[in-house]
Design an enzyme around this catalytic site. Structure first.
Site, short mmCIF file in Angstrom:
data_model
loop_
_atom_site.label_atom_id
_atom_site.label_comp_id
_atom_site.label_asym_id
_atom_site.label_seq_id
_atom_site.Cartn_x
_atom_site.Cartn_y
_atom_site.Cartn_z
N GLU A 155 0.11 -9.67 -2.07
CA GLU A 155 -1.29 -10.04 -2.30
C GLU A 155 -1.65 -9.90 -3.79
OE1 GLU A 155 -2.75 -7.41 0.92
OE2 GLU A 155 -3.83 -9.20 1.58
N GLU A 181 1.94 -6.56 7.51
CA GLU A 181 0.89 -5.66 8.00
C GLU A 181 0.76 -5.66 9.52
OE1 GLU A 181 0.73 -7.55 5.36
OE2 GLU A 181 -0.34 -6.53 3.75
N ALA A 183 0.84 -1.21 0.00
CA ALA A 183 0.00 0.00 0.00
C ALA A 183 0.87 1.25 0.00
CB ALA A 183 -0.90 -0.01 1.23
N GLY A 199 0.55 -5.60 0.35
CA GLY A 199 -0.34 -5.57 -0.82
C GLY A 199 0.37 -6.03 -2.09
#
Ligand code: NAI
Length: 695
Positions: free
Chosen positions: A106, A126, A62, A103
């Site tokens: 992911e 995270e 992110a 992210g």
């Protein structure tokens, strides 16, 4: 410049992220990926897709600059991007090099195939920000790594090299060559062979006795993360991968993610993350200030601090010349350094080879002439201006021009020390904390004449030796110890007013401090503070601060090392035992002073001690000693054991609301004239508008 590049060569579409420094998945990047995927999907000439970044990063996850802004929720969100990616009907190969985190991983898990460079770093960190992977990571990673490995990675936030996971279905290929070329070749092969698409969502989690395994993990995690909900919710999200259909598991992950996103603990950790980065930036020192080269360091004094300070540089591969006044002290100091390394070796944290390398970087001397070629000297001799004067004059006479002269003083005036030399612009305070080889905080004390490049070099060096630097102006105690004095004064006020040492310790430990002030005092040794107070009392006879502690010291109760301090200790045991003899000393003192006592709730104990920190912190900010409220938080979190999940005293105060903090302080002030002076709220706290952040 477009943040997502798209090109097609030989029927393979290549989507390249280019959002420096780490290909953060901000709104523009997310939108760019979806548009590129749509283009590839719609182009009959495209047979397969390679999604990649660069050598530094596939993607670091992110975009942190979007945190807490509406943009992070703008469509397409990361979840949408991953869903689009997964549903493309042509093979998508993620080509992974550099970091592939959060992210970023992911996103890669949404691709149908993955080719990674052996050195690429993957992980879902995270949890370190009090969150869980909210882009399907808790559902997809267990499907390719198994429950146990995935859970471990997600709960600890650990980052591993792709090569260590080469044999798992996470990667189709792990290569030592260019990932983009390897992924392109692989994509062509998939097309030639019409290989069916592999969507991770279609796999099942394989783990024998999954529920029994999760039960044990649940217990361990609960015990290890008392103050943090994130590890527990990470586990619950991962557990869903084993018991729920994919889409329900994803919905469960989303629900738990939102819970954490709004938790005070995550808010605190995200604040700390930003605060540590902000602390290295100094408004009037440009980021491109040329740095001085530091190839060799001199350390003066081989005592408690000098030894620990030296180890930091040895650990970083920087040679150290250690200077002492006497051979015996030098031998003792070197012996302590060696013993520390041997203990690390016994614990398996260091190899014999590393120990030898580090000790080989250490030279010793009794002569200042041997410091001619050092680039930085850190003085850590006795805390007396007279002794420091001799040292700095001797250094000034021999050390080469341009070398940085630093003092580790904890109470003396850095400007006065600088004035002892003919080069005050080269003088700075580098205030390490004990044990200096372990504690992360480094207060960098900027004198009135300290040159900007000396400051910039010190900050860069702090990072190199793995410290958290915070810049402080010159004042008694700098940021941390000055606040500590107020904290101690508040606990002394409680003690005299009727609270016992153990009730104060217990309340603050329940708040989250690793140790309350009295246990801490016993651990550090009460005689040190006693000596400082005696010196201060000769300077200011009216000072009566810590009179009870003085009485303990008068009876030889110096703390743990003496078997007695604020508590009693059995031989070889560090567990504090409440001692009626201490109660008697306190009661006698109260009686002498005619103090009437009362009881205090845990809440009031915490408020008084923590708000004393907040008030002093606000004064430090007003005076410009600290540059930002968040710098004060870094000091207190990394040097004084303030509970991490509270985000530091200034962050905590703002969560409570400054209005409420000031109101409580006014209540404490009303109790006596002395209290009125101590609890006078700092101007900054009183005039902050509701909702306005302390800067
Ligand atoms: P220490 O007493 O353990 O060590 C001081 C060393 O300096 C001794 O080995 C002594 O032989 C040597 N020394 C004295 N005069 C000297 C001279 N003229 N030339 C060369 N060597 C000389 O003291 P400690 O605790 O290491 O403190 C050193 C400095 O660090 C002080 O300024 C202290 O305020 C500061 N400091 C101490 C902290 C602590 O927790 N002990 C924390 C942060 C700063």
């Amino acid at each position: 410049m477009s943040l997502v590049l798209y090109d097609v060569v030989d029927g393979i579409a290549r989507i390249t992220l280019q959002n420096p420094p780490v290909n953060g998945l901000g709104f523009a990047v997310r939108k760019g990926i979806v548009e590129a995927l749509d283009q590839a999907q719609g182009d009959a000439a495209v047979a397969a897709i390679v999604l990649t970044g660069n050598e530094r990063a596939f993607s670091g996850g992110a975009d942190i600059t979007e945190f807490g802004t509406p943009k992070s929720g703008w469509q397409p969100t990361l979840r949408t991007v991953i869903e689009v990616l997964e549903q493309v009907s042509k093979p998508v190969v993620a080509a992974i090099d550099g970091v592939c985190l959060g992210g970023g991983l992911e996103l890669a898990l949404g691709a149908h195939f993955r080719v990674a460079a052996a050195q690429a770093k993957v992980g879902l960190p995270e949890v370190n920000l009090g969150l869980l992977p909210g882009g399907g990571g808790t559902q997809r990673l267990p499907r390719v790594l198994g429950l146990e490995t995935a859970l471990d990675m997600i709960v600890t936030g650990s980052i591993v090299k792709a090569s260590t996971l080469a044999d798992t279905p996470l990667f189709d290929r792990v290569v030592e060559t260019s990932v983009v070329e390897a992924a392109t070749e692989f994509a062509k092969e998939l097309v030639r062979q019409s290989t069916p698409l592999k969507r991770i969502r279609d796999l099942n989690v394989t783990q024998p006795d999954a529920q029994a395994f999760l039960q044990v993990a649940r217990k361990n995690i609960a015990a290890a993360s008392k103050h943090q909900p994130a590890p527990r919710l990470c586990l619950e999200a991962v557990a869903g991968s084993a018991s729920l259909p994919f889409d329900q598991g994803l919905a469960n992950e989303r629900k738990l993610f939102l819970q954490l996103m709004n938790s005070p603990e995550s808010l605190a950790l995200r604040h700390v993350f930003a605060a540590e980065r902000a602390a290295t930036k100094i408004p009037d020192v440009p980021a491109d200030t040329p740095l001085r080269d530091i190839h060799k360091v001199g350390v003066i004094g081989a005592g408690t601090m000098g030894g620990g300070i030296s180890m930091n540089f040895l650990n970083a591969g920087i040679p150290v010349m250690l200077l002492e006044a006497e051979q015996a002290a030098l031998d003792r100091g070197v012996g302590t350094i060696r013993r520390n390394y041997e203990n690390s070796m016994k614990r398996g944290r260091l190899t014999q080879e590393q120990l030898d390398e580090r000790m080989a970087l250490l030279s010793t001397t009794l002569r200042y002439e041997d410091l001619v070629d050092v680039d930085l000297v850190i003085e850590a001799v006795f805390e007396e201006l007279g002794v420091k004067e001799k040292v700095f004059k001797a250094l000034d006479a021999v050390v080469k021009p341009g070398a940085i002269l630093a003092s580790n003083t904890s109470t003396l005036n850095v400007d006065a020390i600088a004035a002892l030399t003919k080069r005050p612009e080269d003088v700075i305070g580098l205030h390490f904390f004990s044990p200096a080889n372990v504690m992360k905080l480094l207060e960098i004390v900027r004198g009135a004449k300290t040159a900007k490049d000396v400051l910039a070099t010190s900050i860069a060096l702090a990072k190199k030796i793995n410290k958290k630097p915070v810049v402080s102006g010159v004042c008694d105690g700098f940021i941390g110890n000055r606040m500590l004095n107020s904290y101690r004064a508040a606990s002394e006020e409680l003690l005299l007013g009727g609270a016992s040492p153990e009730s104060i310790d217990k309340a603050l430990e329940a708040f989250g401090f690793a140790m309350g002030p009295y246990r801490m005092g016993d651990l550090a040794g009460l005689d040190i503070g006693w000596a400082i107070r005696k010196r201060r009392q000769t300077e200011n006879p009216d000072a009566d601060f810590s009179a009870v502690a003085d009485r303990l010291c008068e009876t030889g109760r110096y703390g743990q090392k003496a078997g007695a301090g604020w508590y009693r200790y059995e031989t070889g045991n560090r567990t504090p035992i409440v001692d009626p003899a201490v109660d008697k000393i306190i009661e006698d003192y109260r009686a002498e002073k005619g103090i009437t006592t009362r009881t205090y709730t845990d809440r009031e104990i915490v408020e008084r001690c923590v708000y004393a920190l907040v008030n002093e912190g606000a004064k430090i900010l007003e005076e410009g000693i600290a540059l930002r409220a968040s710098d004060i938080d870094v000091v207190y979190l990394s040097g004084y054991g303030f509970p991490l999940h509270r985000g530091g005293p200034m962050h905590y105060a703002q969560q409570i609301g400054l209005f409420n903090v000031v109101r409580s302080m006014r209540g404490f002030a009303a109790q006596s004239d002395k209290a009125a002076e101590f609890w006078q709220p700092a101007r900054l706290l009183q005039c902050a508008e509701p909702g306005q952040a302390l800067k």
